[in-house]
Design a protein around this motif. Structure first.
Motif, PDB file in Angstrom:
ATOM      1  N   HIS A  72      25.797  13.692  37.414  1.00 23.32           N
ATOM      2  CA  HIS A  72      25.543  14.074  36.021  1.00 23.32           C
ATOM      3  C   HIS A  72      24.088  13.857  35.620  1.00 23.32           C
ATOM      4  O   HIS A  72      23.586  14.545  34.732  1.00 23.32           O
ATOM      5  CB  HIS A  72      26.482  13.328  35.094  1.00 23.32           C
ATOM      6  CG  HIS A  72      27.881  13.866  35.166  1.00 23.32           C
ATOM      7  ND1 HIS A  72      28.887  13.401  34.366  1.00 23.32           N
ATOM      8  CD2 HIS A  72      28.450  14.819  35.939  1.00 23.32           C
ATOM      9  CE1 HIS A  72      30.007  14.048  34.633  1.00 23.32           C
ATOM     10  NE2 HIS A  72      29.760  14.909  35.599  1.00 23.32           N
ATOM     11  N   ARG A  73      23.396  12.917  36.272  1.00 27.00           N
ATOM     12  CA  ARG A  73      21.969  12.752  35.975  1.00 27.00           C
ATOM     13  C   ARG A  73      21.206  14.027  36.314  1.00 27.00           C
ATOM     14  O   ARG A  73      20.337  14.462  35.555  1.00 27.00           O
ATOM     15  CB  ARG A  73      21.400  11.580  36.773  1.00 27.00           C
ATOM     16  CG  ARG A  73      21.617  10.247  36.140  1.00 27.00           C
ATOM     17  CD  ARG A  73      20.857   9.153  36.899  1.00 27.00           C
ATOM     18  NE  ARG A  73      21.260   7.857  36.407  1.00 27.00           N
ATOM     19  CZ  ARG A  73      22.205   7.101  36.961  1.00 27.00           C
ATOM     20  NH1 ARG A  73      22.820   7.515  38.052  1.00 27.00           N
ATOM     21  NH2 ARG A  73      22.525   5.946  36.438  1.00 27.00           N
ATOM     22  N   ARG A  75      22.536  17.054  36.558  1.00 29.21           N
ATOM     23  CA  ARG A  75      23.007  18.104  35.653  1.00 29.21           C
ATOM     24  C   ARG A  75      22.330  17.982  34.290  1.00 29.21           C
ATOM     25  O   ARG A  75      21.909  18.978  33.696  1.00 29.21           O
ATOM     26  CB  ARG A  75      24.528  18.009  35.491  1.00 29.21           C
ATOM     27  CG  ARG A  75      25.097  19.104  34.595  1.00 29.21           C
ATOM     28  CD  ARG A  75      26.453  18.758  34.097  1.00 29.21           C
ATOM     29  NE  ARG A  75      26.375  17.554  33.262  1.00 29.21           N
ATOM     30  CZ  ARG A  75      27.422  16.880  32.847  1.00 29.21           C
ATOM     31  NH1 ARG A  75      28.630  17.258  33.192  1.00 29.21           N
ATOM     32  NH2 ARG A  75      27.287  15.822  32.090  1.00 29.21           N
ATOM     33  N   ASP A  76      22.197  16.757  33.791  1.00 34.22           N
ATOM     34  CA  ASP A  76      21.609  16.535  32.467  1.00 34.22           C
ATOM     35  C   ASP A  76      20.109  16.810  32.441  1.00 34.22           C
ATOM     36  O   ASP A  76      19.541  17.010  31.372  1.00 34.22           O
ATOM     37  CB  ASP A  76      21.894  15.104  32.002  1.00 34.22           C
ATOM     38  CG  ASP A  76      23.379  14.871  31.762  1.00 34.22           C
ATOM     39  OD1 ASP A  76      24.135  15.863  31.653  1.00 34.22           O
ATOM     40  OD2 ASP A  76      23.797  13.691  31.717  1.00 34.22           O
ATOM     41  N   ALA A  83      22.396  19.725  41.016  1.00 36.79           N
ATOM     42  CA  ALA A  83      23.532  18.799  40.860  1.00 36.79           C
ATOM     43  C   ALA A  83      24.671  19.193  41.792  1.00 36.79           C
ATOM     44  O   ALA A  83      25.289  18.328  42.428  1.00 36.79           O
ATOM     45  CB  ALA A  83      24.000  18.794  39.410  1.00 36.79           C
ATOM     46  N   GLY A 116      33.032  15.500  39.683  1.00 36.52           N
ATOM     47  CA  GLY A 116      31.697  15.644  39.110  1.00 36.52           C
ATOM     48  C   GLY A 116      31.610  16.782  38.124  1.00 36.52           C
ATOM     49  O   GLY A 116      30.753  16.796  37.272  1.00 36.52           O
ATOM     50  N   ILE A 118      30.738  20.153  37.917  1.00 32.54           N
ATOM     51  CA  ILE A 118      29.576  20.996  37.679  1.00 32.54           C
ATOM     52  C   ILE A 118      30.071  22.430  37.553  1.00 32.54           C
ATOM     53  O   ILE A 118      30.642  22.990  38.482  1.00 32.54           O
ATOM     54  CB  ILE A 118      28.553  20.901  38.831  1.00 32.54           C
ATOM     55  CG1 ILE A 118      28.137  19.455  39.072  1.00 32.54           C
ATOM     56  CG2 ILE A 118      27.356  21.786  38.570  1.00 32.54           C
ATOM     57  CD1 ILE A 118      27.489  18.792  37.888  1.00 32.54           C
TER      58      ILE A 118
END
Length: 138
Positions: A72-73, A75-76, A83, A116, A118
């Motif tokens: 998620h880091r 993705r963010d 990701a 996760g 995504i």
């Protein structure tokens, strides 16, 4: 007595078997089938997105929420494709750890390949050239 001995040996071995060590061992096994550029890309992706958070941790102690937080880091940061690739690479590292007997399959934080969450980027279809224009050249 035997169980305690095995547990002690496993604890010592797992303390030395960090995520980074296992990932580098996995890369070494796959390097013969990869180009140098692709291997560098995998190593850079792991170094930037996973080693700072999971690299020094024993692979047996990594939990699913920690693993998902790493995904998620990325993705963010606004790079969903990275990701997704980080997730796939980490899944391979965890599967390699299972194959080597470092963790049991039920201890694998990446046991579900879609963990996760995504989302795939939306598919955009573009109109192709008209067949009439191709025939007539205009």
């Amino acid at each position: 007595m035997q169980q305690r001995r095995e547990a002690k040996l496993r604890a010592k071995f797992n303390a030395e078997a960090t995520f980074e060590v296992i990932a580098k061992a996995w890369i070494k096994t796959k390097a013969a089938h990869w180009s140098v550029d692709y291997q560098d890309k995998i190593e850079r992706r792991l170094a930037k997105n996973t080693y700072p958070w999971l690299g020094k941790r024993p692979i047996v102690e990594i939990t699913t929420p920690e693993y998902v937080a790493v995904i998620h880091r990325a993705r963010d940061r606004g790079v969903p494709d990275t990701a997704r690739r980080v997730r796939e690479t980490c899944n391979c590292v965890f599967r390699y750890a299972v194959e080597c007997g470092l963790i049991k399959s039920f201890e694998n934080p990446a046991i579900d390949p879609k963990v996760g969450g995504i989302a795939a980027p939306p598919i955009v279809h573009y109109a192709g050239p008209s067949p009439i224009r191709l025939l007539w050249g205009s």
